[in-house]
Design a protein around this motif. Structure first.
Motif: not given
Ligand code: KG4
Ligand code: ZN
Length: 344
Positions: A6-21, A74-86
């Motif tokens: 997972g990748i999250e960058s919608s505001c001021d925190d930048l985050a990445a995580a690996v989650v199983r199931d 990895l079996d896949g990637i998820g990324v935040t695409s909204g809402p947030g700062l463009i």
């Protein structure tokens, strides 16, 4: 589904995580920018996205490394695409697309609020559906009925400021540090909650909407008045913080009670940055005990923005066959369940 980044960058925190199931967090890394924005007392969008560009690669690499996995696992990637700062969203989105393309992995765009709601289901004992979800963060204040994680209904939301935004603005007016919510939580413990009777907006209204901008103004006027009468006396800041916090918590508990009454749900999740607030947790726990409800707060590191919650939603979407195209866009505002590109 399996192993999801997972990748999250919608505001001021930048985050990445690996989650199983969708529930077992193998690594969750958050790179925060508090020091960058502290001197401005709020998030400066241009500075946020520039810092994301600088750190996105290392943050994702660190999450993979800490989880003991390689991109190929990895079996896949998820990324935040909204809402947030463009600008902020685009950094995570472009990086995720490039990574998915190079590694030949499926990619999905995730709604940030769905992520917060899914944080109630991370960990060894996920909260069962259906449940009532109260999202209280810097950008959002809303109540949802979560029938399943794919069927979420909005019951009510703020008409103006989010609760966290009000915390941050009041903290700034009181000259407290940044980010303000945490500072108010801390200093309020030394103050008297009943010192000032601030308004409880919309609690007389039968609906489930919120409003916090009038409350924020009432606090500013009280500070102005005291300053013009010789300045804030010792103890005033703690009293104002405690009284303001109590007003917000009162509103949140009253609206949650009303939502429980109308939906008859017996499980409640409180998620988002404010779910870390001690007084809110205390009052919500008392309420849940009185009504014999099952209540869940994510652990504090999962209340504020993180990528484990994004990976959890992505896991479900991927297992349902969703695939995002490389045309996946960033959205500053978008209703739940409407992330375009996730279905083609
Ligand atoms: O969920 P989050 O990280 O970001 C958004 O999606 O908006 O929430 C951040 C918000 C900020 O307004 C911050 O001041 C507030 O959550 N916050 C708190 C506490 N910890 C974070 N507010 C009150 N008490 C806390 N302990
Ligand atoms: Zn958030």
């Amino acid at each position: 589904m399996g192993l999801v980044l997972g990748i999250e960058s919608s505001c001021d925190d930048l985050a990445a995580a690996v989650v199983r199931d969708g529930s077992q967090i193998l690594a969750s890394v958050v790179h925060n920018q508090d020091l960058i924005h502290a001197r401005y007392g709020g998030v400066v969008p241009e500075l946020a996205s520039r810092d994301h560009v600088r750190h996105v690669h290392a943050t994702v690499e660190r999450a993979l490394h800490e989880s003991g996995s390689q991109i190929d696992d990895l079996d896949g990637i998820g990324v935040t695409s909204g809402p947030g700062l463009i600008g902020s969203l685009l950094v995570g989105l472009c990086f995720a697309k490039a990574l998915a393309y190079r590694a030949g992995k499926p990619l999905v765009g995730v709604h940030h609020i769905e992520g917060h709601l899914a944080s109630a289901r991370l960990g060894p004992e996920p909260l069962a559906c259906p449940f009532l979800g109260l999202v209280v963060s810097g950008g959002h204040t809303a109540l949802y009925r979560i029938e399943t994680l794919a069927r979420i209904e909005l019951l009510g939301q703020t008409r103006d400021d989010a609760a966290g935004e009000a915390f941050d603005k009041v903290a700034k007016r009181l000259g407290l540090g940044y980010p303000g919510g945490r500072e108010i939580d801390r200093i309020a413990r030394e103050g008297r909650r009943e010192a000032i009777q601030f308004p409880r907006p919309l609690t007389g209204d039968p609906g489930l909407d919120f409003s916090f901008s009038g409350l924020k103004t009432a606090v500013a006027l009280e500070v102005d008045r005291r300053e013009s009468e010789g300045g804030l006396a010792p103890g005033d800041v703690a009293d104002i913080a405690a009284s303001f916090q109590e007003a917000v918590v009162d509103v949140l508990v009253q609206k949650t009670r009303r939502a429980v009454d109308s939906t008859r749900l017996s499980r409640v999740a409180v998620v988002g940055g404010l779910a870390a607030n001690r007084r809110l947790r205390e009052r919500m726990e008392t309420f849940a005990r009185e009504r014999e409800l099952e209540i869940r707060f994510p652990e504090p590191r999962l209340c504020t923005d993180n990528a484990a919650m994004i990976a959890a939603v992505a896991d479900r979407m991927l297992s349902e066959g969703a695939r995002g195209s490389f045309g996946l866009e960033a959205f500053s505002r978008i209703p739940l369940g409407r992330i375009a590109g996730a279905e083609d």
